[in-house]
Design a protein around this motif. Structure first.
Motif, short mmCIF file in Angstrom:
data_model
loop_
_atom_site.label_atom_id
_atom_site.label_comp_id
_atom_site.label_asym_id
_atom_site.label_seq_id
_atom_site.Cartn_x
_atom_site.Cartn_y
_atom_site.Cartn_z
N ASN A 155 0.82 -1.21 0.00
CA ASN A 155 0.00 0.00 0.00
C ASN A 155 0.85 1.26 0.00
OD1 ASN A 155 -2.72 -1.23 0.23
ND2 ASN A 155 -1.96 -1.96 2.21
N ASP A 156 0.16 2.38 -0.14
CA ASP A 156 0.78 3.72 -0.04
C ASP A 156 1.91 3.90 -1.05
OD1 ASP A 156 -0.94 4.35 2.12
OD2 ASP A 156 0.43 3.33 3.50
N LEU A 157 1.68 3.46 -2.26
CA LEU A 157 2.67 3.62 -3.32
C LEU A 157 2.34 4.85 -4.16
CD1 LEU A 157 3.10 -0.05 -4.59
CD2 LEU A 157 4.69 1.26 -3.16
N PRO A 158 3.24 5.81 -4.26
CA PRO A 158 3.00 6.95 -5.15
C PRO A 158 2.76 6.48 -6.58
CG PRO A 158 4.87 7.38 -3.70
CD PRO A 158 4.50 5.94 -3.50
N GLU A 159 2.02 7.26 -7.33
CA GLU A 159 1.62 6.89 -8.69
C GLU A 159 2.81 6.91 -9.64
OE1 GLU A 159 -1.90 8.14 -11.85
OE2 GLU A 159 -1.34 9.49 -10.23
#
Length: 368
Positions: free
Chosen positions: A95-99
């Motif tokens: 989770n919480d992966l920048p685009e």
């Protein structure tokens, strides 16, 4: 002969000495017993998502593998994945992966710390930048037919960005909330059992790629005016027509202002009229009328005064009023009916115009 034997002895001694020096040089790099590799991740897959990525692979044959590590951002970031004692598939959601796009490296380990050969996967996460590009599929026409079905003619879907279907939220005739999904491959669709007195909402659903775990949605749009489906209409009476082809009264309800109804040139005069049977009783909120664009981009021989009459039985008629019509402009001109009459039949009347004959393009009706 003695000299030759001496040279041979010297060569053997030097060779033995050189081999011992080479062994000494590389001995520090030799692992006693060889290197042990654990079984690597088998058939791994990466699934993109909204600021997250799911990674999964099949359990391999190595029973000693008890943990895996997944690395990304050039080994700066990582996650530890315990390997359960049972199950066929191992998976984890990061989770919480920048685009952006990512390269993931999977390595498995046993309890001695031995690792597998690394396996690389390429995937990516999607976020607000992707979301901001999405366009809702438009409705070109929304109509109610004589069978009480909502008929929708769709505009082009944004398939380049991954549009897969349009989701419609509506209320059925029992008052129950329902949802329908219309594939983007469907150019026209119909909904039955809809409580069409109530507006419905629709939005377009996107999948950025075939392996995504998340759907993306446009904002909901509320349905607009419902037109009464002209595919059910019949012209049952009219004043005159110049001919039944390109000038016929049938062109008045064919769905385009690019054709025309031309009253007979010579021997006809105002008022000119056409009576339409809509095929079912409806409540009419407004009419729309167009001048024709059949020739020269617009024809100013349209009337400047028009009238609408409505009837339930084609016998008793109610006058809904006389209206000004601008015969010098193209496009739909709308005329509200404040009384919202119930009718199955209506009559359009060209009351007056610049010439004795009349040329007009199209008529529509809106309501429930």
């Amino acid at each position: 002969m003695k000299l030759i034997n001496w040279y041979l002895s010297l060569i053997l001694v030097l060779s033995f000495t050189s081999c011992k020096k080479m062994d000494s040089t590389y001995s520090q790099y030799v692992v006693k017993g060889g290197i042990t590799y654990t079984g690597k991740a088998k058939s791994p897959m990466a699934y993109s998502g909204r600021n997250r990525v799911k990674i999964a692979w099949l359990r391999g044959a190595d029973p000693n593998v008890n943990v895996a590590k997944i690395f990304w951002n050039n080994f700066i970031d990582s996650v530890v994945v315990p390997i359960p004692v049972s199950g066929d598939t191992i998976s984890v959601v990061i989770n919480d992966l920048p685009e952006k796009a990512y390269s993931f490296i999977i390595k498995t380990y046993n309890n001695r710390g031995d690792s597998s050969i690394p396996v690389e996967l390429i995937s990516g996460s999607y976020g607000e930048r992707y979301q901001s590009q999405l366009l809702s599929r438009p409705i070109n026409q929304l109509a109610l037919n004589k069978d009480d079905k909502i008929v929708i003619d769709w505009g082009n879907a944004d398939i380049t960005n991954g549009a897969v279907y349009t989701e419609i939220k509506y209320t059925d005739i029992s008052g129950t909330a329902k949802t329908a999904r219309i594939p983007t491959s469907e150019a026209a669709s119909s909904l039955s059992g809809v409580k069409w007195e109530m507006p419905f909402q629709y939005r377009t659903v996107f999948k950025p790629d075939s392996l995504t775990i998340d759907d993306f949605y446009t904002d909901y749009t509320t349905s607009g005016l419902i037109s009464l489906d002209k595919r059910d209409w019949k012209i049952i009476a009219f004043s005159t027509e110049h001919d039944s082809g390109t000038n016929g009264v049938k062109n008045f309800i064919d769905g385009t202002a690019g054709t025309r109804w031309h009253s007979r040139a010579g021997g006809s005069s105002y008022p000119h009229y056409a009576t339409i049977d809509m095929g079912a009783e409806r409540t009419i909120n407004q009419f729309g009328v167009w001048r024709t664009t059949f020739e020269n981009g617009g024809d100013n021989r349209a009337p400047n005064k028009i009238q609408f009459l409505t009837s339930l039985d084609n016998i008793t008629w109610t006058d809904q009023g006389i209206f000004d019509f601008n015969r010098l402009i193209n496009g739909e001109q709308t005329f509200l009916l404040p009384l919202k009459p119930k009718a199955r039949y209506f009559k359009f009347v060209g009351v007056s115009g610049p010439e004795n004959n009349m040329v007009i393009g199209e008529i529509s009706a809106y309501g429930l």
